[in-house]
Write an enzyme that holds these catalytic residues in place. Structure first.
Site, PDB file in Angstrom:
ATOM      1  N   TYR A  56      74.275  85.584 -43.991  1.00 28.83           N
ATOM      2  CA  TYR A  56      75.655  86.071 -43.928  1.00 28.83           C
ATOM      3  C   TYR A  56      75.694  87.301 -43.023  1.00 28.83           C
ATOM      4  O   TYR A  56      75.358  88.410 -43.441  1.00 28.83           O
ATOM      5  CB  TYR A  56      76.187  86.417 -45.310  1.00 28.83           C
ATOM      6  CG  TYR A  56      76.365  85.239 -46.243  1.00 28.83           C
ATOM      7  CD1 TYR A  56      76.267  83.920 -45.788  1.00 28.83           C
ATOM      8  CD2 TYR A  56      76.641  85.434 -47.594  1.00 28.83           C
ATOM      9  CE1 TYR A  56      76.437  82.852 -46.650  1.00 28.83           C
ATOM     10  CE2 TYR A  56      76.815  84.357 -48.465  1.00 28.83           C
ATOM     11  CZ  TYR A  56      76.702  83.075 -47.986  1.00 28.83           C
ATOM     12  OH  TYR A  56      76.866  82.014 -48.848  1.00 28.83           O
ATOM     13  N   HIS A 126      68.975  77.570 -50.008  1.00 34.18           N
ATOM     14  CA  HIS A 126      70.335  77.433 -49.489  1.00 34.18           C
ATOM     15  C   HIS A 126      70.670  75.989 -49.096  1.00 34.18           C
ATOM     16  O   HIS A 126      71.822  75.571 -49.172  1.00 34.18           O
ATOM     17  CB  HIS A 126      70.489  78.361 -48.288  1.00 34.18           C
ATOM     18  CG  HIS A 126      71.871  78.854 -48.065  1.00 34.18           C
ATOM     19  ND1 HIS A 126      72.160  79.956 -47.315  1.00 34.18           N
ATOM     20  CD2 HIS A 126      73.080  78.401 -48.496  1.00 34.18           C
ATOM     21  CE1 HIS A 126      73.459  80.162 -47.282  1.00 34.18           C
ATOM     22  NE2 HIS A 126      74.045  79.228 -47.984  1.00 34.18           N
ATOM     23  N   SER A 205      84.001  78.724 -51.990  1.00 38.23           N
ATOM     24  CA  SER A 205      85.274  78.380 -51.336  1.00 38.23           C
ATOM     25  C   SER A 205      86.275  77.806 -52.345  1.00 38.23           C
ATOM     26  O   SER A 205      86.882  76.750 -52.107  1.00 38.23           O
ATOM     27  CB  SER A 205      85.053  77.392 -50.184  1.00 38.23           C
ATOM     28  OG  SER A 205      84.301  77.988 -49.152  1.00 38.23           O
ATOM     29  N   PRO A 206      86.493  78.486 -53.470  1.00 40.64           N
ATOM     30  CA  PRO A 206      87.383  77.949 -54.505  1.00 40.64           C
ATOM     31  C   PRO A 206      88.851  77.923 -54.101  1.00 40.64           C
ATOM     32  O   PRO A 206      89.648  77.242 -54.755  1.00 40.64           O
ATOM     33  CB  PRO A 206      87.147  78.883 -55.692  1.00 40.64           C
ATOM     34  CG  PRO A 206      86.739  80.177 -55.068  1.00 40.64           C
ATOM     35  CD  PRO A 206      85.917  79.774 -53.880  1.00 40.64           C
ATOM     36  N   GLY A 208      89.719  77.024 -50.955  1.00 44.85           N
ATOM     37  CA  GLY A 208      89.797  76.151 -49.783  1.00 44.85           C
ATOM     38  C   GLY A 208      89.850  76.888 -48.457  1.00 44.85           C
ATOM     39  O   GLY A 208      90.551  76.476 -47.544  1.00 44.85           O
ATOM     40  N   ARG A 209      89.087  77.975 -48.349  1.00 47.52           N
ATOM     41  CA  ARG A 209      89.035  78.773 -47.116  1.00 47.52           C
ATOM     42  C   ARG A 209      90.426  79.253 -46.720  1.00 47.52           C
ATOM     43  O   ARG A 209      90.767  79.285 -45.556  1.00 47.52           O
ATOM     44  CB  ARG A 209      88.355  77.992 -45.990  1.00 47.52           C
ATOM     45  CG  ARG A 209      86.983  77.440 -46.378  1.00 47.52           C
ATOM     46  CD  ARG A 209      86.292  76.729 -45.237  1.00 47.52           C
ATOM     47  NE  ARG A 209      85.164  75.951 -45.710  1.00 47.52           N
ATOM     48  CZ  ARG A 209      83.938  76.425 -45.980  1.00 47.52           C
ATOM     49  NH1 ARG A 209      83.698  77.695 -45.798  1.00 47.52           N
ATOM     50  NH2 ARG A 209      82.974  75.642 -46.418  1.00 47.52           N
TER      51      ARG A 209
END
Length: 332
Positions: A56, A126, A205-206, A208-209
């Site tokens: 990241y 990952h 991504s809960p 949806g971005r």
């Protein structure tokens, strides 16, 4: 905030955690001060689980957390910290994966240095490296627990069958996969297998971005974000269709007295007591919207209304492009 367990015998953590990819420049430029403000808000709002990774921002996210912990010595005891490694590049510079014991330990050592820690609470592979069996990868991760460098192990973007095999070699505390109202593939076996085996299902991504919020990333910014610019759901004509359909969900959330992001996270929490969303954002206000979902108790009528508004398969376009699909296991 409600507490949920990180694995069968793991610590209790906040029902909604924080995904620190946003501390990198993945979705737009950020800086240490903004990241520290988010971490201050996490502490104020009861978020106790932080999720990061070595890639990241190529260490930027971990460095931001590390500098915060150094500046706030008492904060370490308030957080359960997870990081990840595996994604790398081959000799030609192409995306590659390495689940070898040597690579995992070397990358974890670098992460620990950036974080300023002797041990993390959870360390994930990952992605699956198909040169190694699931049993071998779990054993390689397990040795890092035995060495005192992580307290538990996890796997990311894997299939239910891979999880079952890995569990025979070493206990897996958590599986992390994209899971939301717009990405429901984990319901085809992974959510159920995690529940059966006592494994936490960590949903990244809960929202949806940004699609599942009241303020999706505007089209003019998408072109400046390489990942989204090449993502089918954010390319026309899919983007316009997704935004049109989402108007109904935003209205439903408003009718229920909440935000779209809050409702999206509440829906995930209702999928099972082992499901733990980890929204990421650079904005404290947006973080509050996501966390408001922890206070919502959805009835079956509420769930039916959500399902009618965003039925399975509503999203236009795949969640990844063919290039982005390199790494995650497809199992259905």
């Amino acid at each position: 905030m409600e507490q949920r367990r990180l694995g069968a015998n793991g610590p209790e953590i906040s029902a909604i955690g924080y995904g620190a990819m946003s501390f990198s420049d993945m979705y737009g430029a950020t800086n240490e001060a903004e990241s520290h403000a988010v971490l201050d808000a996490c502490r104020d709002l009861g978020v106790t689980h932080l999720d990061t990774a070595n890639i990241y921002g190529m260490g930027k996210s971990e460095n931001a957390i590390g500098s915060y912990l150094k500046a706030n010595p008492g904060a370490r005891d308030e957080f359960i910290i997870a990081t990840k490694a595996t994604i790398t590049k081959d000799a030609e510079g192409n995306r590659a994966f390495d689940n070898s014991a040597e690579h995992l330990e070397a990358e974890l050592d670098k992460s620990l240095e950036r974080l300023g820690l002797d041990c993390v609470d959870l360390f994930y592979a990952h992605r699956r490296d198909t040169r190694f069996t699931p049993e071998e990868t779990a054993a390689n991760l397990g040795r890092l627990v035995e060495k005192g460098k992580t307290r538990a192990i996890g796997l990311s973007e894997i299939s239910p069958s891979t999880l079952r095999r890995a569990m025979t070699a070493y206990p897996v505390a958590a599986v992390q996969s994209e899971y939301s109202l717009s990405t429901r593939a984990p319901e085809l076996g992974l959510v159920q297998t995690c529940a059966e085996l006592g494994v936490a299902m960590v949903a990244f991504s809960p929202v949806g971005r940004s699609l599942l919020t009241d303020h999706p990333i505007p089209a003019e910014r998408i072109s400046q974000i390489p990942f989204l610019a090449g993502n089918p759901r954010f390319m026309e004509p899919n983007l316009s269709e997704n935004l049109r359909i989402m108007q109904g969900f935003r209205q439903l959330a408003a009718d229920m007295g909440t935000t779209a992001a809050g409702l999206a996270n509440a829906w995930l929490l209702a999928r099972g007591p082992h499901v733990i969303p980890i929204p990421g954002t650079r904005s404290v206000d947006h973080l509050r919207e996501c966390l408001s979902g922890a206070a919502l108790k959805l009835s079956q009528t509420d769930l039916d209304r959500i399902e009618a508004t965003l039925p399975v398969g509503w999203a236009h376009g795949d969640r990844y492009s063919e290039q982005q699909w390199i790494g995650p296991e497809r199992y259905c």
